[in-house]
Scaffold this active site. Structure first.
Site, PDB file in Angstrom:
ATOM      1  N   LYS A  94       0.799  -1.224   0.000  1.00 33.84           N
ATOM      2  CA  LYS A  94       0.000   0.000   0.000  1.00 33.84           C
ATOM      3  C   LYS A  94       0.835   1.280   0.000  1.00 33.84           C
ATOM      4  O   LYS A  94       0.454   2.267  -0.636  1.00 33.84           O
ATOM      5  CB  LYS A  94      -0.954   0.006   1.200  1.00 33.84           C
ATOM      6  CG  LYS A  94      -2.064  -1.025   1.100  1.00 33.84           C
ATOM      7  CD  LYS A  94      -3.010  -0.911   2.282  1.00 33.84           C
ATOM      8  CE  LYS A  94      -4.141  -1.923   2.160  1.00 33.84           C
ATOM      9  NZ  LYS A  94      -5.104  -1.795   3.275  1.00 33.84           N
ATOM     10  N   GLY A  99      -0.602   1.053   7.484  1.00 28.38           N
ATOM     11  CA  GLY A  99      -1.309   1.579   6.312  1.00 28.38           C
ATOM     12  C   GLY A  99      -2.788   1.804   6.564  1.00 28.38           C
ATOM     13  O   GLY A  99      -3.317   2.907   6.364  1.00 28.38           O
TER      14      GLY A  99
END
Length: 276
Positions: A74, A138
């Site tokens: 991510k 994330g």
């Protein structure tokens, strides 16, 4: 599904490692069939060290229309897109890429907004609530900004990496104006507790918070998307706390990601949240 795939089919890939528990391909492909879209979503298992090789190959695919991104990519995917949606610039991570016909890749992240939307679907609103968020990775970063932007009274961010939690707290406070600070994972005094760590995916994991410190009535959100109740949710219900697993968040981020990709998606068994 194979009978629907032709030479004009647009490809959507879910990129991550591991992907054994991934549910996005089923959701996307069911929607594509319902809407008679000439599209298919496939899992693309890519290890962390192989990401650059994958991107080089994927850029050559003229029929690649979008990429869904999960762990561990991510944050690293930020460097490979051509344009960032405002959510991605704020959070510093992406979980979906729209591949434009001119070759540009536009990245966005909907983990946080999807988490808040999932809560709202079930009648829970962060506005004017004291929120504890455990996990500043994330997903945690995205949730922190989304919860603060949704009007939380205060936000406490806890992470095993205390410096990461402190830096995120400062960034959220500066960006949203919400009273945000880092601190221990103590749920007492909070009306919403969110677990954004992987703790609970394995049965032998320690608890992300001490359930004995939970006050009855505190909403406990565990973003782990598992068919079984996590130990945290099970313990929280015994304390008289309402709980929410990762399902509503998954549906929420899917709705937002699909709209970003140009599809109209309405999850089953949810209603539009009331406006506060």
């Amino acid at each position: 599904m194979a009978s629907h795939i032709t030479g004009t089919t647009r490809l959507y890939g879910l990129v991550g490692h591991p992907l054994a528990a991934a549910k996005s391909p089923q959701l996307f492909n069911r929607l594509f069939i319902e809407q008679q879209a000439d599209a298919v979503c496939i899992p693309l298992e890519v290890k962390a060290d192989d990401l650059s090789s994958f991107v080089a190959g994927a850029r050559a695919l003229n029929n690649l229309a979008g990429i869904l991104i999960t762990m561990p990519h991510k944050q690293r995917m930020l460097a490979v897109v051509d344009e960032l949606h405002p959510t991605a610039r704020q959070v510093g991570a992406i979980n979906v890429i729209r591949c434009e016909t001119d070759g540009r890749w536009v990245g966005a992240v909907f983990d946080g907004l999807g988490c808040v939307l999932g809560m709202q679907w079930e009648g829970y609103y962060p506005a004017d609530k004291n929120v504890l968020l455990v996990g500043a990775g994330g997903a945690g970063r995205a949730i922190a900004f989304a919860v603060a932007s949704a009007g939380a009274r205060s936000l406490t961010i806890s992470d095993v990496d205390e410096q990461r939690a402190e830096e995120l707290a400062k960034a959220v406070a500066a960006e949203t104006g919400c009273i945000t600070h880092s601190g221990p994972p103590d749920p007492q005094g909070h009306e919403i507790v969110i677990n954004a760590t992987p703790l609970g995916m394995s049965k032998n994991d320690p608890m992300p918070v001490d359930p004995d410190r939970l006050e009855p009535g505190t909403l406990v959100v565990d973003i782990i998307n598992s068919p079984d109740s996590t130990p945290l949710c099970t313990a929280a219900r015994k304390r008289g706390c309402p709980t929410q697993d990762g399902g509503p968040m998954h549906k929420g981020q899917a709705l937002l990601a699909l709209r970003f990709l140009g599809f109209d998606y309405h999850p089953d068994n949810v209603t539009a949240p009331r406006q506060e």
